[in-house]
Scaffold this active site. Structure first.
Site, PDB file in Angstrom:
ATOM      1  N   SER A  60      39.502  42.167  40.684  1.00 54.30           N
ATOM      2  CA  SER A  60      38.752  40.982  41.182  1.00 54.30           C
ATOM      3  C   SER A  60      39.645  40.032  41.927  1.00 54.30           C
ATOM      4  O   SER A  60      40.825  39.960  41.588  1.00 54.30           O
ATOM      5  CB  SER A  60      37.615  40.539  40.336  1.00 54.30           C
ATOM      6  OG  SER A  60      38.319  39.457  39.311  1.00 54.30           O
ATOM      7  N   LYS A  61      38.768  38.929  42.479  1.00 50.15           N
ATOM      8  CA  LYS A  61      39.637  37.836  42.928  1.00 50.15           C
ATOM      9  C   LYS A  61      40.370  37.052  42.012  1.00 50.15           C
ATOM     10  O   LYS A  61      41.444  36.647  42.109  1.00 50.15           O
ATOM     11  CB  LYS A  61      38.464  36.906  43.743  1.00 50.15           C
ATOM     12  CG  LYS A  61      38.094  37.193  44.898  1.00 50.15           C
ATOM     13  CD  LYS A  61      37.512  36.155  45.976  1.00 50.15           C
ATOM     14  CE  LYS A  61      37.594  36.529  47.364  1.00 50.15           C
ATOM     15  NZ  LYS A  61      35.837  36.853  47.521  1.00 50.15           N
ATOM     16  N   ARG A  62      39.975  37.126  40.904  1.00 47.80           N
ATOM     17  CA  ARG A  62      40.749  36.393  39.609  1.00 47.80           C
ATOM     18  C   ARG A  62      42.081  37.000  39.346  1.00 47.80           C
ATOM     19  O   ARG A  62      42.989  36.440  39.065  1.00 47.80           O
ATOM     20  CB  ARG A  62      39.909  36.497  38.355  1.00 47.80           C
ATOM     21  CG  ARG A  62      39.044  35.094  38.152  1.00 47.80           C
ATOM     22  CD  ARG A  62      38.285  35.370  36.954  1.00 47.80           C
ATOM     23  NE  ARG A  62      37.084  35.740  37.451  1.00 47.80           N
ATOM     24  CZ  ARG A  62      36.128  37.078  36.785  1.00 47.80           C
ATOM     25  NH1 ARG A  62      37.003  37.344  35.705  1.00 47.80           N
ATOM     26  NH2 ARG A  62      35.280  37.476  37.101  1.00 47.80           N
TER      27      ARG A  62
END
Ligand code: GLU
Length: 482
Positions: A251-253
């Site tokens: 994910s973006k994380r």
């Protein structure tokens, strides 16, 4: 049968690594079977879809080398087709108007929660009487259209990656909304995702739907819609998700999600495409890992795609990228490096220095993992003057270095066009003349020429500096330092 597959991105963000990997699998499958690869942009969500994302997705796919045979088609231009399908469902009695208000639906969910039940629509408006309907209309309520899902149905398909799949109708959340509430004068509102996909895949004669496993529940719903609308059901293949190091969905994380992020980090398209095909697929010869898209297409079959999630492995991506960079002809690599050098503030003229830059490219290519590494790898080769690091300084200050470098300076005057052979001859000559070890000459030269004791091949570096006359300037500086 001609294989026809598609990639159906929603332009609600830049080209995502998961979408790109799905595109790779579809592309490989199409090319393996001599079939067609089609692009369909699923842009019916007008609030979140943006043209710039569509552009980003299309250029990203092109950058990766995935040419398409048909499209891009845009769902926003095909709304009439979906409306017809909704009408067909209504006419067949397979869909109905549901007048529940958001508040009623919320209350229903609260009550389910209180009973420890999974939230679902309880089909309460499935069998309204004409009078009830009229009453709701009179109240000015705007209905959605719901497609009837039989709780007792078992939906089965033979997944080309996951094998036999069974899904219970009762696990699909109740009768499903296929069209939103209408605006003024409309019989019903905008048709929704699952319906549009089924209409399009039927209309575009898609034979195989290859997509991420997050779509499995949609597949069950879509199969029911195919049956209701009389479309031929394609084969389905659900590829594993891409996971981060911790085993959760990437994910973006994790810092990177879009293909642009990888491009900015200095990965080249060939290695990205290569790495993405290995996110789930293993070649028949499992030791082989370097493939162009064309090479992999010859070998690609769905039965060699793994069911388990595919862990994203930076080390492997780096390794693959380095393989492509090490083997790339300088003519192709140079244009990719130039912007990094410019950004680093190195001074050169890409036109008049072209030959020199090509040689520099050849020299540093062997030590690049990512394109961006060229900044560090060539730092010591740009510019007339240099700064000395600790070790470089230490070497220069040693006894006898000054004499060695002066001898070198004297010798280079005889070689206005010094080649690698000439450079080696100079080193030999000075070694003999000064009665020192060859290693001492080399080390002193490296320190004098680059200010450091480590770096790319010394002879090649020297030749490059010589072309610019910088070897002389730098050695003179080193000599004067003592
Ligand atoms: N628009 C969907 C997505 O971006 C694709 C659905 C499909 O492939 O059927 O996830």
């Amino acid at each position: 049968m001609t294989v026809r597959v598609r990639i159906a991105p929603s332009p609600t963000g830049n080209l995502h690594i998961g979408t790109a990997r799905t595109a790779v699998f579809n592309w490989l499958y199409a090319r393996h079977h001599g079939g067609k690869f089609i692009i369909r942009v699923e842009d019916t969500d007008t609030e979140r879809s943006r043209d710039e994302y569509t552009q980003n997705i299309l250029t990203g796919l092109e950058w990766l080398g995935m040419n398409w045979d048909e499209g891009p088609f845009f769902q926003s231009q095909r709304l009439d087709l979906y409306r017809q399908a909704v009408q067909t469902l209504l006419d067949k009695g397979l869909a109905y108007r549901c007048y529940c208000t958001p508040e009623e639906l919320e209350q229903m969910r609260e009550a389910q929660k209180a009973r420890n039940e999974a939230p679902r629509y309880d089909n309460r408006h499935r069998d309204l009487t004409p009078e009830q309907r009229e009453e709701y209309e009179k109240q000015g309520r705007k209905p959605v259209i719901r497609f009837i899902i039989d709780d007792d149905r078992q939906i089965r398909w033979d997944d080309q990656i996951r094998g036999k799949m069974v899904w219970k109708g009762s696990d699909l959340g109740g009768d499903m909304v296929v069209a939103r509430t209408p605006e003024e004068d409309e019989p019903f509102g905008q048709p929704l995702y699952n319906l549009a996909v089924v209409v399009d895949d039927t209309d575009m004669n898609i034979t195989h739907v290859i997509r991420g496993e997050d779509h499995i529940a949609n597949t069950a719903k879509q199969i029911l819609l195919y049956e209701a609308l009389g479309g031929e059901i394609p084969q389905f293949a659900h590829s594993p998700l891409i996971l981060n190091k911790e085993g959760r969905k990437l994910s973006k994380r994790d810092g990177v999600t879009s293909v642009d992020d990888f491009k900015a980090k200095g990965f080249v398209p060939e290695s990205m495409a290569n790495y993405m095909m290995l996110l789930g697929w293993t070649a028949p010869d499992s030791t082989q890992e370097i493939f162009t898209l064309e090479e992999a297409a010859k070998l690609f079959t769905l039965d060699r795609v793994n069911k388990a999630g595919a862990k994203f492995d930076w080390d492997k991506l780096d390794w693959i990228n380095s393989q492509y960079l090490h083997n790339m002809p300088p003519e192709k690599l140079l244009p990719l490096l130039i912007s990094y050098w410019q950004e680093a503030g190195y001074e050169f003229d890409s036109e008049s220095d072209r030959e020199w830059l090509l040689e520099l490219t050849e020299l540093v290519s062997h030590s690049l993992t990512r394109l961006s590494d060229c900044v560090e790898e060539s730092r010591l080769l740009f510019g007339e003057s240099i700064t000395f690091n600790e070790k470089g300084k230490g070497q220069i200050e040693q006894e006898g270095v000054k004499e060695v470098l002066e001898a070198v300076l004297g010798a280079i005057a005889d070689y206005p066009k010094m080649t690698a052979e000439d450079a080696k001859a100079i080193i030999k000559q000075v070694t003999k003349e000064k009665k020192v070890k060859k290693g001492f000459v080399m080390k002193s030269l490296r320190a004098g020429l680059t200010g450091a004791l480590q770096g790319p091949d010394l002879i090649q570096s020297w030749v490059l500096l010589h072309r610019k006359g910088w070897d002389k300037t730098r050695l003179q500086l080193a000599v004067s330092k003592k």
